[in-house]
Motif scaffolding. Structure first.
Motif, short mmCIF file in Angstrom:
data_model
loop_
_atom_site.label_atom_id
_atom_site.label_comp_id
_atom_site.label_asym_id
_atom_site.label_seq_id
_atom_site.Cartn_x
_atom_site.Cartn_y
_atom_site.Cartn_z
N LEU A 1 -14.24 12.39 12.53
CA LEU A 1 -14.67 10.99 12.53
C LEU A 1 -15.41 10.61 11.24
CD1 LEU A 1 -15.85 10.43 16.20
CD2 LEU A 1 -13.63 9.99 15.16
N SER A 2 -15.72 11.59 10.40
CA SER A 2 -16.35 11.26 9.13
C SER A 2 -15.32 10.81 8.09
CB SER A 2 -17.12 12.46 8.58
OG SER A 2 -16.23 13.55 8.31
N ALA A 3 -14.05 11.05 8.37
CA ALA A 3 -12.96 10.65 7.47
C ALA A 3 -12.28 9.41 8.02
CB ALA A 3 -11.96 11.80 7.32
N ASP A 4 -11.35 8.85 7.25
CA ASP A 4 -10.56 7.72 7.72
C ASP A 4 -9.61 8.18 8.83
OD1 ASP A 4 -11.80 6.11 5.89
OD2 ASP A 4 -10.16 6.16 4.43
N PRO A 5 -9.18 7.27 9.69
CA PRO A 5 -8.30 7.67 10.80
C PRO A 5 -6.98 8.29 10.32
CG PRO A 5 -9.17 5.46 11.16
CD PRO A 5 -9.54 5.84 9.76
N TRP A 6 -6.32 7.64 9.36
CA TRP A 6 -5.04 8.15 8.89
C TRP A 6 -5.26 9.12 7.74
CZ3 TRP A 6 -2.02 8.55 4.56
CH2 TRP A 6 -0.67 8.85 4.78
N PRO A 7 -4.55 10.26 7.68
CA PRO A 7 -3.43 10.64 8.56
C PRO A 7 -3.84 11.38 9.82
CG PRO A 7 -3.62 12.21 6.79
CD PRO A 7 -4.68 11.18 6.53
N GLY A 8 -5.12 11.82 9.88
CA GLY A 8 -5.53 12.58 11.05
C GLY A 8 -4.81 13.91 11.13
N SER A 9 -4.71 14.44 12.33
CA SER A 9 -4.03 15.71 12.57
C SER A 9 -3.03 15.54 13.70
CB SER A 9 -5.04 16.80 12.95
OG SER A 9 -6.00 16.98 11.92
N PRO A 10 -1.91 16.26 13.64
CA PRO A 10 -0.93 16.17 14.75
C PRO A 10 -1.53 16.74 16.02
CG PRO A 10 -0.33 17.92 13.22
CD PRO A 10 -1.46 17.18 12.58
N ALA A 11 -1.15 16.16 17.13
CA ALA A 11 -1.62 16.62 18.44
C ALA A 11 -0.43 16.77 19.36
CB ALA A 11 -2.61 15.62 19.03
N THR B 1 0.84 -1.19 0.00
CA THR B 1 0.00 0.00 0.00
C THR B 1 0.88 1.25 0.00
OG1 THR B 1 -1.76 -1.14 1.21
CG2 THR B 1 -1.76 1.27 1.28
N ARG B 2 0.50 2.24 -0.82
CA ARG B 2 1.24 3.50 -0.85
C ARG B 2 0.48 4.56 -0.09
NH1 ARG B 2 2.71 8.43 -3.10
NH2 ARG B 2 4.90 8.54 -3.81
N LEU B 3 1.13 5.15 0.90
CA LEU B 3 0.58 6.27 1.65
C LEU B 3 1.25 7.53 1.14
CD1 LEU B 3 0.75 4.73 5.24
CD2 LEU B 3 -0.99 4.40 3.47
N GLY B 4 0.48 8.39 0.48
CA GLY B 4 1.04 9.58 -0.14
C GLY B 4 1.03 10.78 0.78
N ASN B 5 2.12 11.53 0.79
CA ASN B 5 2.23 12.77 1.55
C ASN B 5 1.88 13.96 0.67
OD1 ASN B 5 3.21 11.35 3.83
ND2 ASN B 5 5.27 11.31 2.93
N PRO B 6 1.59 15.10 1.28
CA PRO B 6 1.23 16.28 0.47
C PRO B 6 2.30 16.70 -0.53
CG PRO B 6 0.62 16.62 2.76
CD PRO B 6 1.41 15.35 2.71
N ASP B 7 3.59 16.43 -0.24
CA ASP B 7 4.65 16.85 -1.14
C ASP B 7 4.94 15.82 -2.24
OD1 ASP B 7 5.78 14.86 0.34
OD2 ASP B 7 7.50 16.03 1.05
N GLY B 8 4.14 14.79 -2.34
CA GLY B 8 4.33 13.78 -3.39
C GLY B 8 5.14 12.58 -2.95
N THR B 9 5.89 12.71 -1.85
CA THR B 9 6.61 11.55 -1.34
C THR B 9 5.61 10.59 -0.69
OG1 THR B 9 7.02 12.62 0.80
CG2 THR B 9 8.67 12.94 -0.94
N GLY B 10 6.09 9.46 -0.25
CA GLY B 10 5.16 8.50 0.32
C GLY B 10 5.83 7.46 1.18
N THR B 11 5.02 6.58 1.67
CA THR B 11 5.46 5.46 2.49
C THR B 11 4.77 4.22 1.98
OG1 THR B 11 5.66 6.91 4.42
CG2 THR B 11 5.59 4.56 4.83
N THR C 1 -2.84 17.29 3.09
CA THR C 1 -3.66 16.26 2.48
C THR C 1 -2.79 15.03 2.28
OG1 THR C 1 -3.12 17.06 0.26
CG2 THR C 1 -5.14 17.92 1.29
N ALA C 2 -3.42 13.89 2.31
CA ALA C 2 -2.70 12.65 2.13
C ALA C 2 -3.59 11.68 1.39
CB ALA C 2 -2.28 12.08 3.49
N SER C 3 -3.00 10.63 0.84
CA SER C 3 -3.77 9.66 0.06
C SER C 3 -3.31 8.26 0.41
CB SER C 3 -3.58 9.91 -1.44
OG SER C 3 -2.22 9.75 -1.80
N VAL C 4 -4.20 7.30 0.22
CA VAL C 4 -3.91 5.90 0.43
C VAL C 4 -4.25 5.14 -0.84
CG1 VAL C 4 -4.40 3.84 1.80
CG2 VAL C 4 -4.41 6.09 2.90
#
Length: 405
Positions: A84-94, A29-39, A198-201
């Motif tokens: 809670l209407s969105a998926d858990p990841w990435p959420g927001s930093p706390a 699975t590719r987890l995309g970051n706002p800058d185009g990089t990913g995990t 923003t992030a993508s899965v």
């Protein structure tokens, strides 16, 4: 990098970092970051997760202080999953203090012992990529993106039941951050960091579908269960509980699923587990540092090599009832006590050593469950390395060196 090596590295060192626009390897699975990089992190066949082991009453890999670790993760999810209407990841930093406040409200106490539990749990969750803790902020780690969509409703209900912990947690700054700006509060930093992010899965299509498609629904479920068991169970699993390991045809399918991930089946009589394929293991790398490797050698010398030399262990056994006592480890290492304790903690979390009672002594360490996963070739190499470490000037060590020339 081959797909097999990519999967092996993700298992050995954690989720893979991808460059801007770089696709995830097959089966990941590719987890995309706002800058185009990913995990990239491995995806499981048929949407299965290690929780499937519960259905078969098979114990997963042990987590130190599992209850506290789960509670800290729940507190972090409470603070980071604010929509809670969105998926858990990435959420927001706390801010860390908000997570600690939620944890304190959850357990109903805020003393020094709680702080120590929280420190240990945050470290474990950070090291295992469930959370990312940096600069005084907590973010949901990439493994949280692996929660199946079917579980999100349960997670939402769980969060609604958790106390918010909005009473503050002054003085509980668990992870100091010297680079953290001093003119902003943790909450302000979190809001600025998460603004506009923003992030993508991107899920892979049909993981191992070509291997599983020829089987009917029942046999397919048996194969997936056997695959998850040999990959994620703490101990080798028996054929009697997993039919796909008894029958050669589905077992070959399990073996092929493992091969695509740089893994192989490892048999111990009628029990099975999985390990790294020998060629891939040399390239996969390790998250262990020099101190952890040195301490692991000490544990093996005192709990395996010495009892074996005394005739108390068979030549091929890497599991031992003779713990290396902590005082013995301290006498035979030049590491400061703090570094030794940190190395032992890392080795425990990796399943490479297990802490046990040592009679009337404070306790000791023996090789952990990961040693079940050694292939015959890896066992032989490790035995030779142990000979060289324990007795470098012995005739047996000279024979090992001569054989390698």
């Amino acid at each position: 990098m081959t797909p097999e090596l990519a999967h092996a590295r993700a298992r050995a060192t954690g989720p893979l970092t991808l460059g801007a626009g770089e696709p995830a390897p097959p089966g990941m699975t590719r987890l995309g970051n706002p800058d185009g990089t990913g995990t990239a992190l491995p995806a499981w066949p048929d949407g299965a997760t290690p929780s499937l082991l519960d259905e078969y009453q098979v114990a997963p890999v042990n987590v130190e202080r599992a209850g506290e670790t789960r509670r800290v993760l729940a507190a972090a999810l409470k603070c980071c999953w604010n929509d809670l209407s969105a998926d858990p990841w990435p959420g927001s930093p706390a801010p860390v203090e908000d997570v600690l406040s939620a944890y304190r409200a959850l357990i109903g106490r805020g003393d020094d012992l709680m702080r120590n539990w929280a420190i240990g749990a945050l470290r474990r969750l950070h090291d295992s990529a469930w959370l990312e803790v940096d600069a005084g902020l907590v973010r949901l780690g990439p493994r949280c993106a692996g929660w199946p969509a079917a579980s999100h409703a349960q997670l939402r209900e769980l969060l609604r039941r958790l106390p918010s912990g909005e009473d503050g947690s002054a003085g509980l700054d668990v992870l100091p951050a010297p680079d953290r700006p001093q003119d902003r509060t943790g909450r302000q930093a979190a809001e600025e960091t998460g603004a506009g992010a923003t992030a993508s899965v991107s899920e892979p299509d049909g993981v191992d579908e070509d291997l599983l498609a020829p089987f009917d629904e029942r046999r397919r479920a048996e194969i997936v269960a056997a695959f998850m068991a040999v990959e994620h169970a703490a101990e080798p699993v028996g054929e009697a509980r997993f039919p796909a390991l008894r029958d050669p045809a589905p077992r070959r399918t399990v073996a092929e699923m493992l091969r695509r991930r740089g893994r192989v089946l490892v048999q111990d009589r009628e029990r099975w587990t999985s390990g790294y394929e020998d060629g891939t293991a040399a390239l996969a790398g390790s998250s262990l540092g020099e101190a952890e490797r040195a301490v692991l050698v000490l544990v093996l010398v005192h709990s395996v090599a010495i009892p074996r030399a005394d005739g108390l262990l068979p030549a091929d056994s890497w599991l031992s009832p003779f713990p290396a006592q902590v005082d013995e480890l301290r006498r035979h290492t030049r590491l400061p006590v703090g570094e030794l304790d940190a190395a032992l903690r890392t080795l425990r979390h990796a399943g490479l050593v297990t802490q046990v009672k040592a009679g009337e002594e404070a306790g000791g360490y023996v090789p952990g469950p990961q040693f079940h996963r050694l292939t015959p070739q890896a066992r032989r190499r490790l035995q030779e390395e142990l000979i060289l470490a324990a007795g470098p000037h012995t005739p047996l060590a000279a024979a090992v060196r001569a054989n390698r020339r």
